[in-house]
Motif scaffolding. Structure first.
Motif, short mmCIF file in Angstrom:
data_model
loop_
_atom_site.label_atom_id
_atom_site.label_comp_id
_atom_site.label_asym_id
_atom_site.label_seq_id
_atom_site.Cartn_x
_atom_site.Cartn_y
_atom_site.Cartn_z
N GLY A 34 0.84 -1.18 0.00
CA GLY A 34 0.00 0.00 0.00
C GLY A 34 0.88 1.24 0.00
O GLY A 34 2.10 1.15 0.11
N GLU A 35 0.28 2.38 -0.16
CA GLU A 35 1.07 3.61 -0.11
C GLU A 35 0.21 4.72 0.48
O GLU A 35 -0.58 5.36 -0.23
CB GLU A 35 1.57 3.99 -1.51
N LEU A 36 0.34 4.91 1.78
CA LEU A 36 -0.45 5.91 2.47
C LEU A 36 -0.18 7.32 1.95
O LEU A 36 -1.04 8.19 2.02
CB LEU A 36 -0.16 5.85 3.98
N ALA A 37 1.02 7.53 1.42
CA ALA A 37 1.35 8.87 0.93
C ALA A 37 0.46 9.28 -0.23
O ALA A 37 0.26 10.48 -0.48
CB ALA A 37 2.82 8.91 0.51
N PHE A 38 -0.09 8.31 -0.96
CA PHE A 38 -0.94 8.62 -2.10
C PHE A 38 -2.42 8.71 -1.72
O PHE A 38 -3.23 9.16 -2.53
CB PHE A 38 -0.78 7.54 -3.18
N ALA A 39 -2.79 8.26 -0.53
CA ALA A 39 -4.19 8.24 -0.13
C ALA A 39 -4.86 9.62 -0.19
O ALA A 39 -6.00 9.73 -0.64
CB ALA A 39 -4.33 7.63 1.27
N PRO A 40 -4.20 10.70 0.25
CA PRO A 40 -4.86 12.00 0.20
C PRO A 40 -5.16 12.51 -1.21
O PRO A 40 -5.94 13.45 -1.37
CB PRO A 40 -3.86 12.93 0.91
N PHE A 41 -4.53 11.91 -2.24
CA PHE A 41 -4.78 12.38 -3.60
C PHE A 41 -6.10 11.87 -4.16
O PHE A 41 -6.62 12.41 -5.13
CB PHE A 41 -3.63 11.95 -4.52
N ASP A 42 -6.65 10.82 -3.56
CA ASP A 42 -7.95 10.29 -3.98
C ASP A 42 -9.02 11.01 -3.16
O ASP A 42 -9.33 10.61 -2.04
CB ASP A 42 -7.99 8.78 -3.76
N ARG A 43 -9.60 12.07 -3.72
CA ARG A 43 -10.48 12.94 -2.97
C ARG A 43 -11.95 12.54 -3.14
O ARG A 43 -12.33 11.97 -4.17
CB ARG A 43 -10.33 14.40 -3.42
N MET A 44 -12.75 12.86 -2.14
CA MET A 44 -14.19 12.70 -2.25
C MET A 44 -14.79 14.07 -2.57
O MET A 44 -14.79 14.96 -1.72
CB MET A 44 -14.79 12.15 -0.95
N ILE A 45 -15.25 14.22 -3.79
CA ILE A 45 -15.78 15.50 -4.25
C ILE A 45 -17.26 15.33 -4.58
O ILE A 45 -17.63 14.49 -5.41
CB ILE A 45 -15.02 16.00 -5.50
N ILE A 46 -18.11 16.08 -3.90
CA ILE A 46 -19.56 16.04 -4.09
C ILE A 46 -20.04 17.44 -4.42
O ILE A 46 -19.81 18.39 -3.64
CB ILE A 46 -20.28 15.49 -2.84
N ASN A 47 -20.69 17.58 -5.59
CA ASN A 47 -21.20 18.88 -6.05
C ASN A 47 -20.11 19.94 -6.07
O ASN A 47 -20.35 21.11 -5.69
CB ASN A 47 -22.37 19.34 -5.18
N GLY A 48 -18.93 19.53 -6.45
CA GLY A 48 -17.83 20.48 -6.56
C GLY A 48 -17.16 20.80 -5.24
O GLY A 48 -16.23 21.62 -5.21
N HIS A 49 -17.58 20.19 -4.15
CA HIS A 49 -17.00 20.46 -2.83
C HIS A 49 -16.04 19.33 -2.45
O HIS A 49 -16.40 18.15 -2.49
CB HIS A 49 -18.08 20.59 -1.77
N ASP A 50 -14.84 19.69 -2.08
CA ASP A 50 -13.83 18.72 -1.65
C ASP A 50 -14.07 18.40 -0.18
O ASP A 50 -13.85 19.25 0.70
CB ASP A 50 -12.43 19.30 -1.86
N LEU A 51 -14.49 17.18 0.09
CA LEU A 51 -14.81 16.77 1.47
C LEU A 51 -13.66 16.03 2.14
O LEU A 51 -13.80 15.57 3.27
CB LEU A 51 -16.05 15.87 1.47
N GLY A 52 -12.52 15.94 1.47
CA GLY A 52 -11.37 15.27 2.06
C GLY A 52 -11.03 13.99 1.34
O GLY A 52 -11.66 13.61 0.34
N ALA A 53 -10.05 13.28 1.84
CA ALA A 53 -9.61 12.03 1.22
C ALA A 53 -10.69 10.97 1.34
O ALA A 53 -11.35 10.84 2.37
CB ALA A 53 -8.33 11.55 1.88
N ARG A 54 -10.86 10.19 0.27
CA ARG A 54 -11.87 9.13 0.27
C ARG A 54 -11.55 8.09 1.35
O ARG A 54 -12.45 7.58 2.02
CB ARG A 54 -11.91 8.48 -1.11
N ALA A 55 -10.25 7.78 1.52
CA ALA A 55 -9.86 6.80 2.54
C ALA A 55 -10.20 7.28 3.94
O ALA A 55 -10.49 6.47 4.82
CB ALA A 55 -8.37 6.50 2.43
N LEU A 56 -10.18 8.60 4.13
CA LEU A 56 -10.51 9.16 5.45
C LEU A 56 -11.95 8.85 5.81
O LEU A 56 -12.25 8.40 6.93
CB LEU A 56 -10.26 10.66 5.43
N TRP A 57 -12.85 9.06 4.86
CA TRP A 57 -14.25 8.77 5.10
C TRP A 57 -14.50 7.27 5.19
O TRP A 57 -15.30 6.81 6.01
CB TRP A 57 -15.10 9.38 3.99
N GLY A 58 -13.81 6.51 4.33
CA GLY A 58 -14.01 5.07 4.34
C GLY A 58 -13.57 4.43 5.64
O GLY A 58 -14.33 3.66 6.25
N MET A 59 -12.36 4.75 6.10
CA MET A 59 -11.86 4.16 7.34
C MET A 59 -12.64 4.68 8.54
O MET A 59 -12.88 3.94 9.50
CB MET A 59 -10.37 4.44 7.52
#
Length: 365
Positions: A118-143
């Motif tokens: 795995g590569e935690l350093a890349f996790a923040p690059f996969d963002r959760m974007i809803i209606n143009g709003h950046d809600l943070g890293a997808r892994a953050l919400w998933g975990m």
């Protein structure tokens, strides 16, 4: 900061079901599930064609349950033990996933970072974007979601999990379904492993599930306390590992797994009741206490004999018991501290009333 928060949530989410795996003696099952989830991800990707689809998580969780079913089916035959069944099932399913990827997705770069580390350093690059709003890293919400799910399920079914873990027969006689609890726990493990797989890799999933739980088991005998301690140790390993990775410019997952190993090693050595250092001290103390008892019996037997003046001297103890001088003095000091003997200036020993009563009691037994 997001990397550390993701690591903390992954550590906490993995440690909770890991406690029950350790108590059930099923630590290797975590390793199996963390690998075979790749098969579910690959199969569901071929069906839906979308790497962000939630069906990938469903497929991976179902594959984890399939692994458990196959392992249980093999072990119930009586021809194969559980550890051997795990060793047969998960390499086959994991290899099948690799074959499917290499045959049907030849353009995909499937490397060790993707499957193992795995590569935690890349996790923040996969963002959760809803209606143009950046809600943070997808892994953050998933975990975070998996952690809350694990907390909720363990809280609601704590009694059932506890009873089925420690006494499945009693659980069945009281009307519970140990098999259902078992497969429910494996479902939790599968979902947790799936969500952590992408961010931290399968090796760190195993480390986060097993190392904190194993260390917590050495520190406490209460299940509730063990859950909290395991989460705390997992979080400590995640934070310290991320800082070590930053200082050494090394693999984040590798450093976290290493720090978890260091934490377990320290607990293994210095745990208050089960640590090797404590056990060694306790055995030495018991050895000295036993030798002190033998000393009181020796003095009791020679109190009224003619050779008592020679037998009750410290210098004679080495000859009689084959003790070296250092150990003989340690025993004498311990007996003095317990008020069993008194020592005169010429090095002779005499029983106190308490020492005489102690020796008589032991002899009578």
């Amino acid at each position: 900061m997001e990397i550390q928060i993701i690591a903390i949530l992954a550590a906490a989410a993995c440690a909770l079901p890991g406690v029950f795996l350790v108590l059930r003696g099923m630590a290797l099952m975590c390793d199996a599930i963390s690998h075979v989830v790749l098969l579910g991800i690959v199969v569901m990707f071929f069906i839906v064609g979308d790497l962000t689809s939630p069906w990938l998580t469903v497929g991976a969780a179902l594959t984890g349950l399939l692994t458990v079913v196959l392992v249980e089916a093999l072990s119930r035959t009586g021809r194969v033990k559980r550890d051997a069944a795990i060793g047969l099932v998960f390499p086959a399913l994991f290899s099948l996933a690799i074959i499917l990827v290499s045959h049907n997705a030849g353009g995909v770069h499937l490397d060790t970072d993707a499957v193992l580390y795995g590569e935690l350093a890349f996790a923040p690059f996969d963002r959760m974007i809803i209606n143009g709003h950046d809600l943070g890293a997808r892994a953050l919400w998933g975990m975070g979601g998996v952690f809350l799910l694990n907390v909720a399920l363990i809280t609601v079914f704590f009694k059932e999990l506890k009873l089925a873990t420690f006494d499945a027969g009693l659980a069945a006689s009281l009307g519970f379904a140990p098999a259902l609890v078992h497969y429910g726990l494996m479902a939790i493990v599968s979902i947790t492993a799936v969500e952590a797989f992408d961010a931290v890799g399968s090796i760190l999933v195993v480390a986060l599930m097993i190392a904190p739980a194993a260390a917590a088991w050495l520190l406490t005998d209460k299940l509730g306390h063990m859950l909290f301690v395991a989460v705390g140790l997992g979080v400590a390993g995640a934070i310290s590992g991320s800082w070590v990775a930053q200082w050494t410019d090394g693999s984040i997952a590798g450093c976290m797994a290493t720090m978890l190993g260091v934490i377990f090693g320290l607990v293994f050595l210095f745990a208050p009741t089960r640590g090797l250092a404590f056990i060694a001290l306790r055995r030495r103390r018991q050895k000295v206490e036993f030798a002190g008892t033998m000393l009181t019996i020796h003095l009791l037997h020679h109190e009224d004999l003619a050779e008592a003046e020679r037998e009750n001297r410290i210098a004679h103890l080495g000859e009689h018991f084959r003790w070296n001088d250092h150990f003989a003095m340690t025993v004498v000091r311990g007996a003095e501290r317990d008020a069993l003997v008194t020592r005169s200036d010429d090095g002779s020993l005499a029983l106190t009333s308490a020492g005489r009563d102690h020796a008589l009691e032991v002899v009578a037994q």
